[in-house]
Design an enzyme around this catalytic site. Structure first.
Site, PDB file in Angstrom:
ATOM      1  N   TYR A  95      39.297  34.814  40.923  1.00  0.00           N
ATOM      2  CA  TYR A  95      39.787  35.974  41.685  1.00  0.00           C
ATOM      3  C   TYR A  95      39.584  35.727  43.182  1.00  0.00           C
ATOM      4  O   TYR A  95      40.410  36.121  43.997  1.00  0.00           O
ATOM      5  CB  TYR A  95      39.078  37.275  41.268  1.00  0.00           C
ATOM      6  CG  TYR A  95      39.380  37.753  39.859  1.00  0.00           C
ATOM      7  CD1 TYR A  95      39.936  36.901  38.906  1.00  0.00           C
ATOM      8  CD2 TYR A  95      39.113  39.063  39.468  1.00  0.00           C
ATOM      9  CE1 TYR A  95      40.199  37.332  37.617  1.00  0.00           C
ATOM     10  CE2 TYR A  95      39.390  39.508  38.170  1.00  0.00           C
ATOM     11  CZ  TYR A  95      39.920  38.635  37.245  1.00  0.00           C
ATOM     12  OH  TYR A  95      40.180  39.062  35.970  1.00  0.00           O
ATOM     13  N   HIS A 147      48.169  39.882  36.759  1.00  0.00           N
ATOM     14  CA  HIS A 147      48.243  41.340  36.900  1.00  0.00           C
ATOM     15  C   HIS A 147      48.928  41.681  38.221  1.00  0.00           C
ATOM     16  O   HIS A 147      48.448  42.498  39.010  1.00  0.00           O
ATOM     17  CB  HIS A 147      46.846  41.981  36.822  1.00  0.00           C
ATOM     18  CG  HIS A 147      46.171  41.790  35.497  1.00  0.00           C
ATOM     19  ND1 HIS A 147      45.923  42.810  34.622  1.00  0.00           N
ATOM     20  CD2 HIS A 147      45.714  40.657  34.880  1.00  0.00           C
ATOM     21  CE1 HIS A 147      45.333  42.335  33.524  1.00  0.00           C
ATOM     22  NE2 HIS A 147      45.198  41.021  33.658  1.00  0.00           N
TER      23      HIS A 147
HETATM   24  C1  HEM Z   1      39.238  33.032  32.575  1.00  0.00           C
HETATM   25  C2  HEM Z   1      39.810  34.161  32.366  1.00  0.00           C
HETATM   26  C3  HEM Z   1      40.636  34.932  33.382  1.00  0.00           C
HETATM   27  C4  HEM Z   1      41.372  34.479  34.445  1.00  0.00           C
HETATM   28  C5  HEM Z   1      41.536  33.038  34.922  1.00  0.00           C
HETATM   29  C6  HEM Z   1      41.953  35.635  35.096  1.00  0.00           C
HETATM   30  C7  HEM Z   1      42.756  35.589  36.232  1.00  0.00           C
HETATM   31  C8  HEM Z   1      43.094  36.670  36.994  1.00  0.00           C
HETATM   32  C9  HEM Z   1      43.614  36.640  38.334  1.00  0.00           C
HETATM   33  C10 HEM Z   1      43.913  35.392  39.138  1.00  0.00           C
HETATM   34  C11 HEM Z   1      43.777  37.916  38.762  1.00  0.00           C
HETATM   35  C12 HEM Z   1      44.231  38.380  40.147  1.00  0.00           C
HETATM   36  C13 HEM Z   1      43.000  38.646  41.009  1.00  0.00           C
HETATM   37  C14 HEM Z   1      43.296  39.050  42.439  1.00  0.00           C
HETATM   38  O1  HEM Z   1      44.128  38.429  43.121  1.00  0.00           O
HETATM   39  O2  HEM Z   1      42.639  40.002  42.941  1.00  0.00           O
HETATM   40  C15 HEM Z   1      43.392  38.765  37.673  1.00  0.00           C
HETATM   41  C16 HEM Z   1      43.438  40.144  37.685  1.00  0.00           C
HETATM   42  C17 HEM Z   1      42.958  40.927  36.660  1.00  0.00           C
HETATM   43  N1  HEM Z   1      42.312  40.523  35.513  1.00  0.00           N
HETATM   44 FE1  HEM Z   1      41.951  38.656  34.961  1.00  0.00          FE
HETATM   45  N2  HEM Z   1      41.573  36.758  34.427  1.00  0.00           N
HETATM   46  C18 HEM Z   1      40.766  36.372  33.361  1.00  0.00           C
HETATM   47  C19 HEM Z   1      40.148  37.185  32.430  1.00  0.00           C
HETATM   48  C20 HEM Z   1      40.246  38.545  32.408  1.00  0.00           C
HETATM   49  C21 HEM Z   1      39.598  39.416  31.453  1.00  0.00           C
HETATM   50  C22 HEM Z   1      38.655  38.982  30.332  1.00  0.00           C
HETATM   51  C23 HEM Z   1      39.969  40.669  31.779  1.00  0.00           C
HETATM   52  C24 HEM Z   1      39.621  41.985  31.128  1.00  0.00           C
HETATM   53  C25 HEM Z   1      38.583  42.335  30.606  1.00  0.00           C
HETATM   54  C26 HEM Z   1      40.809  40.603  32.939  1.00  0.00           C
HETATM   55  C27 HEM Z   1      41.342  41.685  33.587  1.00  0.00           C
HETATM   56  C28 HEM Z   1      41.991  41.636  34.786  1.00  0.00           C
HETATM   57  C29 HEM Z   1      42.480  42.802  35.455  1.00  0.00           C
HETATM   58  C30 HEM Z   1      42.336  44.233  34.986  1.00  0.00           C
HETATM   59  C31 HEM Z   1      43.088  42.353  36.619  1.00  0.00           C
HETATM   60  C32 HEM Z   1      43.798  43.190  37.659  1.00  0.00           C
HETATM   61  C33 HEM Z   1      42.896  43.624  38.728  1.00  0.00           C
HETATM   62  C34 HEM Z   1      43.709  44.424  39.685  1.00  0.00           C
HETATM   63  O3  HEM Z   1      44.455  45.314  39.251  1.00  0.00           O
HETATM   64  O4  HEM Z   1      43.581  44.135  40.866  1.00  0.00           O
HETATM   65  N3  HEM Z   1      40.954  39.302  33.304  1.00  0.00           N
HETATM   66  N4  HEM Z   1      42.970  37.988  36.609  1.00  0.00           N
END
Ligand code: HEM
Ligand code: HEM
Lengths: 186, 361
Positions: free
Chosen positions: B334, B67
């Site tokens: 995260y 993201h």
């Molecule tokens: C094992 C599963 C997942 C992994 C490995 C993953 C990985 C990541 C990572 C690395 C980030 C960046 C975090 C940061 O640097 O602050 C991220 C952001 C995000 N993830 Fe995931 N994610 C997973 C599952 C999900 C699920 C299930 C959802 C939704 C329900 C989701 C929604 C989001 C959203 C909305 C962001 C953006 C947050 C922002 O705008 O700062 N993720 N994810």
């Protein structure tokens, strides 16, 4: 004044309680950051409050250390080794207090709530600063390794005293007072 | 002292005692190395995911590893007091809580072009005055494509464009889907979702299951969605430029506050809480738990959403995790992503302060 034969019971109790707590913390910490399972969340939830308990106990322990008379190391131990032993104890006290403070500080700098339990959180001790967060998060890792290495050295020396030298140093901190071992010393 | 050691070693059992002196610390050290996973290179860790995102998106220093392309938004949340019979969280009392949010596109490429079909997300940090903060990251898809972290990691590797051809490798993906029928089913639901024109008229789903706990300690499994008050439109028929989703959002928010309702779905007995790849089907009771109002947008560069991570386990008392395995994985990953990016020098984001506020630069 006659020499002190051993640490007071309170100090010995604190020593062994904290030894168990700190080793537990090191193992919880190193395991949780390499896990993505449900254990991660359970372990972090234990890690934060247990770390703060260590901080409180370490402060009590340091104050207690200043207030009591500690047994001195035997003359049979060469002076440089006595100095190293002394320095390692200072390192241990510093990290015992430093590690939890850094944990608390890094979460503050990362703008995470410093949650203890049931939604109760500690106030931040640093302003929000992501660069500082990254630095402190790294420091928390490297000082954890330093703490573990110092504990291993400390444990090796203690075992050497207890099992090989048998010069009474082990007994100064042992929970059970064994006069037979003491007579054996020398 | 060496004299004494020599004397002790000559005693019966002397060498055995020395062996104990050496073995105890060595065993403890070995246990530490084992716990750290240094002896198990196959273990799925946050570092595995960092490597996966590096492979699939290239090195993007300073950006979120997933993201990556986004903008900050600010506003507030008004809780609905009636929710208190299900959750004792402070944000459901009538007081207004400030919000720092972030709209983003899924994927680790911070300069990817906006397209109608890219998964859109909304991250929120709701901060009641006296503690009880709630963070969430929610997506505009109906289910998550994987039931657990290992499957998601494998899916990322199977579905991302090959770095040489720039296109997903169909044979790799087909082989993955044969092994993972659950992902195949989830992807069918995801690709048949109704697309809207942009961020403002989109619905964002928790996907993961959590637990509401009320003042009596009674627990209810929940999923939730942020449902827009803005009337939805179909995606624009023609090409609109590489940042059109973000530009449209900035324009809309500049014209007036945007609103969403937090619609909480109460789980029925037997609902699959442990599997975010499965929808909750059949009739469910839903609550309108409060209203989100967003009044301003800011670039990530210097904006309030950059120096934090939307860790889904930052939960208030009154909202707890469930047996869903994904939130714990997200929390761990995260944290790693946040640590790495916070220590890196970040180039300018796709959406700069000048894009958000043209007059001010
Ligand atoms: C094992 C599963 C997942 C992994 C490995 C993953 C990985 C990541 C990572 C690395 C980030 C960046 C975090 C940061 O640097 O602050 C991220 C952001 C995000 N993830 Fe995931 N994610 C997973 C599952 C999900 C699920 C299930 C959802 C939704 C329900 C989701 C929604 C989001 C959203 C909305 C962001 C953006 C947050 C922002 O705008 O700062 N993720 N994810
Ligand atoms: C004696 C006290 C402590 C010890 C020995 C300790 C030890 C550790 C260790 C070994 C790690 C893993 C480091 C790595 O490999 O990256 C760790 C991580 C961590 N510790 Fe501590 N810690 C202590 C106190 C605290 C306290 C008081 C807090 C917070 C209030 C805290 C919060 C954390 C957090 C948040 C992580 C990282 C989680 C992540 O990045 O996923 N620690 N700690």
């Amino acid at each position: 004044m006659p020499p002190v034969p051993r640490f007071p019971l309170f100090a010995r109790l604190l020593h062994w309680l904290m030894a168990a707590m700190i080793l537990t913390m090191l193992f919880i910490g190193i395991f949780m950051v390499t896990s993505v399972g449900p254990a991660y969340q359970r372990l972090v939830d234990i890690h934060r409050p247990l770390g703060i308990c260590i901080l409180l106990l370490a402060v009590i322990r340091l104050l207690n250390r200043f207030m009591m008379r500690a047994p001195s190391l035997p003359d049979t131990l060469p002076l440089p080794l006595q100095r190293i032993a002394h320095a390692s104890h200072i390192v241990l006290y510093t990290l015992m207090i430093g590690m939890p403070l850094i944990g608390w500080a890094m979460l503050s700098a990362g703008d995470y709530p410093v949650t203890m339990w049931n939604g109760i959180a500690l106030p931040p001790i640093l302003p929000h600063d992501p660069v500082l967060f990254a630095f402190l998060r790294g420091l928390h890792t490297w000082l954890a390794f330093a703490l573990f290495a110092t504990i291993l050295a400390h444990l090796s020396a203690a075992l050497l005293h207890g099992l090989i030298l048998r010069d009474g140093v082990w007994q100064t901190m042992a929970l059970r007072w064994n006069p037979a071992k003491r007579r054996d010393a020398g | 002292m060496m004299e004494l050691i020599r004397k002790r070693l000559a005693e019966p059992g002397g060498w055995l005692r020395l062996a104990v002196v050496a073995t105890v610390p060595a065993a403890l050290g070995a246990a530490f190395v084992f716990a750290a996973g240094w002896l198990s290179p196959g273990r799925l860790t946050p570092a595995t995911f960092m490597h996966t995102f590096l492979v699939t998106s290239g090195a993007q220093p300073g950006f979120r590893r997933n993201h990556a392309k986004g903008v900050c938004v600010t506003g507030w949340f008004d809780g609905n007091v009636e929710t208190a019979s299900f959750s004792r969280a402070a944000l459901f009392t009538s007081m207004r809580s400030p919000v720092v949010g972030r709209f983003a596109l899924a994927g680790g490429m911070p300069y990817q072009d906006d397209t109608p079909g890219t998964v859109r997300s909304l991250a929120l940090r709701i901060m009641p005055a006296h503690g009880g903060e709630w963070r969430m990251g929610i997506n505009d898809i109906p289910v998550f494509p994987a039931p657990d972290a290992a499957t998601f990691n494998a899916l990322l590797l199977a579905s991302w464009p090959d770095s040489r051809t720039g296109k997903p490798d169909p044979t790799r993906m087909a082989a993955f889907l044969v092994q993972h029928p659950e992902t195949k089913r989830a992807l069918a639901l995801i690709s048949s979702r109704r697309l809207t024109s942009g961020f403002a008229d989109d619905t964002y789903n928790s996907l993961d299951s959590f637990t509401f706990v009320n003042a009596q300690g009674i627990a209810t499994p929940v999923r939730w969605a942020m449902v827009p008050e803005q009337k939805d439109h179909p995606p624009a028929p023609q090409e609109k430029g590489p940042d059109y989703l973000f530009n449209d959002l900035i324009t809309a928010i500049g014209q007036g506050a945007l609103h969403w309702h937090l619609i909480v779905t109460l789980g029925n007995p037997g609902d699959p809480t442990a599997d975010p790849a499965l929808p909750w089907s059949g009739p469910h009771r839903q609550l309108d738990a409060g209203t989100l109002t967003l009044t301003a947008a800011q670039s990530e560069d210097g904006g309030p959403c950059t120096g934090i991570t939307y860790d889904p386990l930052v939960l208030p008392d009154g909202i707890a995790p469930s047996d869903d395995p994904i939130p714990a994985a997200r929390s761990a990953v995260y944290s790693r992503s946040f640590t790495l990016r916070s220590g890196e020098i970040k180039p300018a984001s796709a959406i700069t302060p000048a894009d958000v506020n043209p007059g001010a630069q």
